[in-house]
Write an enzyme that holds these catalytic residues in place. Sequence first.
Site, mmCIF file in Angstrom:
data_model
loop_
_atom_site.group_PDB
_atom_site.id
_atom_site.type_symbol
_atom_site.label_atom_id
_atom_site.label_comp_id
_atom_site.label_asym_id
_atom_site.label_seq_id
_atom_site.Cartn_x
_atom_site.Cartn_y
_atom_site.Cartn_z
ATOM 1 N N GLY A 212 36.728 34.162 23.756
ATOM 2 C CA GLY A 212 38.140 34.246 24.111
ATOM 3 C C GLY A 212 38.461 35.560 24.797
ATOM 4 N N GLY A 213 39.612 36.129 24.454
ATOM 5 C CA GLY A 213 40.045 37.378 25.082
ATOM 6 C C GLY A 213 39.048 38.504 24.897
ATOM 7 N N ILE B 29 33.927 31.195 24.378
ATOM 8 C CA ILE B 29 33.914 31.169 22.907
ATOM 9 C C ILE B 29 34.475 32.470 22.333
ATOM 10 C CG2 ILE B 29 32.354 31.203 20.899
ATOM 11 C CD1 ILE B 29 30.649 29.098 22.439
ATOM 12 N N GLU C 71 15.187 36.066 44.811
ATOM 13 C CA GLU C 71 13.906 35.388 45.047
ATOM 14 C C GLU C 71 14.089 33.922 45.428
ATOM 15 O OE1 GLU C 71 10.466 36.304 42.756
ATOM 16 O OE2 GLU C 71 11.347 38.148 41.987
ATOM 17 N N GLY D 75 17.837 36.536 55.273
ATOM 18 C CA GLY D 75 17.625 36.355 53.840
ATOM 19 C C GLY D 75 16.667 35.205 53.633
#
Length: 390
Positions: free
Chosen positions: A350-351, A348, A374, A142
Site C-alpha cells: 500500500g502507501g 500489497i 541484454e 541498440g
Amino acid sequence: MEVVLEENQTSFGFDENENQVMIAQMIRDFGDREIKPHMMEWDESQEFPIQVFKKLGELGLMGVLVPQEYGGSGFGYHEYVTAIEELSKIDGSIGLSMAAHNSLCTGHILQFGNEEQKSKYLPKLATADWIGAWGLTEPNTGSDAGNMKTIATEDGDFYILNGAKNFITHGISGDVAVVIARTGEVGDSHGMTAFIVERGTPGFYGGRKENKLGMRCSETAEMIFEDCRVPKKNILGKVGEGFVQSLKVLDGGRISIAALGLGIAQGAYEAAVQYSKEREQFNQSISKFQAISFKLADMATKIEASRLLTHQAANLKNKGKSVNKESAMAKYYTSEVAVETANEAVQIFGGYGFTKDYPVEKYYRDAKLCTIGEGTSEIQKLVISRAILK
C-alpha cells in the site's frame, strides 16, 4: 558447518548441490555484513561500491565459471544462477554488476580467447583485481547492432578504434573491456571484430555516466574511442567474428539476466509475504484476505516457473548444448515476472510500498532493467519465434 535451507527454497526439478547451498549461505552472510547497511545510501548517491566487488572476488564470485587453472572457482551454471539470484534478492544493482563482469567481459575472453589472452586476463578478472566491461551497444544501435558506427581501421600491427559505446556496465571504472567494432561493411554479420582494450590505452576513456531509474549503484556509462591503437594480438578469435561471438556470449548472458530477475522477484515476494502477515486491517492480518493471498499465490507460482526455466537453460549450458531458445525463454519470462511481482509487492504494501522506508520500491525500480538489458523482451520474442518456426 550445517546449512539449513529457508522454507521458500523448494525443489525446482534440479537438485541443489552442496556448492549451491554453500554459495547461498555465504552470500546471505556477506549481504548482511557488507551490502544491506549501505545499499540505500549507494542507491541515493549512485555510488559504484567497487570495494564490494573486490571482496566478492576474494570469495570467488567474480570468476564463478572460470576454471581454477586461471584463478576462478570452476563452477557450472547452476552455481552461477544461485550466486546471482542470492545477490539480487539483496540488491539487484550488485547482482547486475557481478553478472555483467562474469558473463560478458570475462565470459567472452573465456569462450573465445587464445591461451595467451586467457592466461593474461582471466586471473585478474576472476579475482576482481581488474573489473571488466563489454561494449556492443551504441547511441543509435541498440538491438540493431549490425549498423554500429564504431570503426576499427587496420594500421600495421594495430587497429585504430574510433567511436563510442553507451549503456556500458563499468564503462568508467572497468580496467579492461571487450569491445566490438566494425572492420567490414555496414550490416555484414561478419564485418565486426572483438578487441580487448585495457584502461590506460591512449584514446580510450569513460564518458557520461547515466542517471538511472533503478540499478543505481551499478555503473552505466559511455566508453569513448578516439584514435585508440589496439595491438592485433588483442583480437579475440579472428577478424570478422566479433558479432557472431557476441550472439553466443549473449545466449549465456540471458541466463544471467534471468537469474537477476529471479532474485529480484524472490526478494520482492518474500518481503510481501512477511508484510502481509504483520500488517493488520479489520482486526486480522491482510494475508487472511483472499485479494492478498491470491496475489501471493500467483507470485509464488510464476517465480517457481521462472526458476525452472532458468535452471533448464543452465542445465543445457552445462552440457554444452545450444541454449539459444531456452535462455531467451528464461530471460523473457523471468524478467516480466520480476516486474509483475515487484508491482504487486508495492500494491500489497500500500502507501508504505511507495516509500523508501520499505524495500519493495527499490525492487520495483530495479526490476524494469531486466526487460531491457541484454536484449529487450521484444527481441527475446523474436529469438524464440525464429527458433520454433525454423
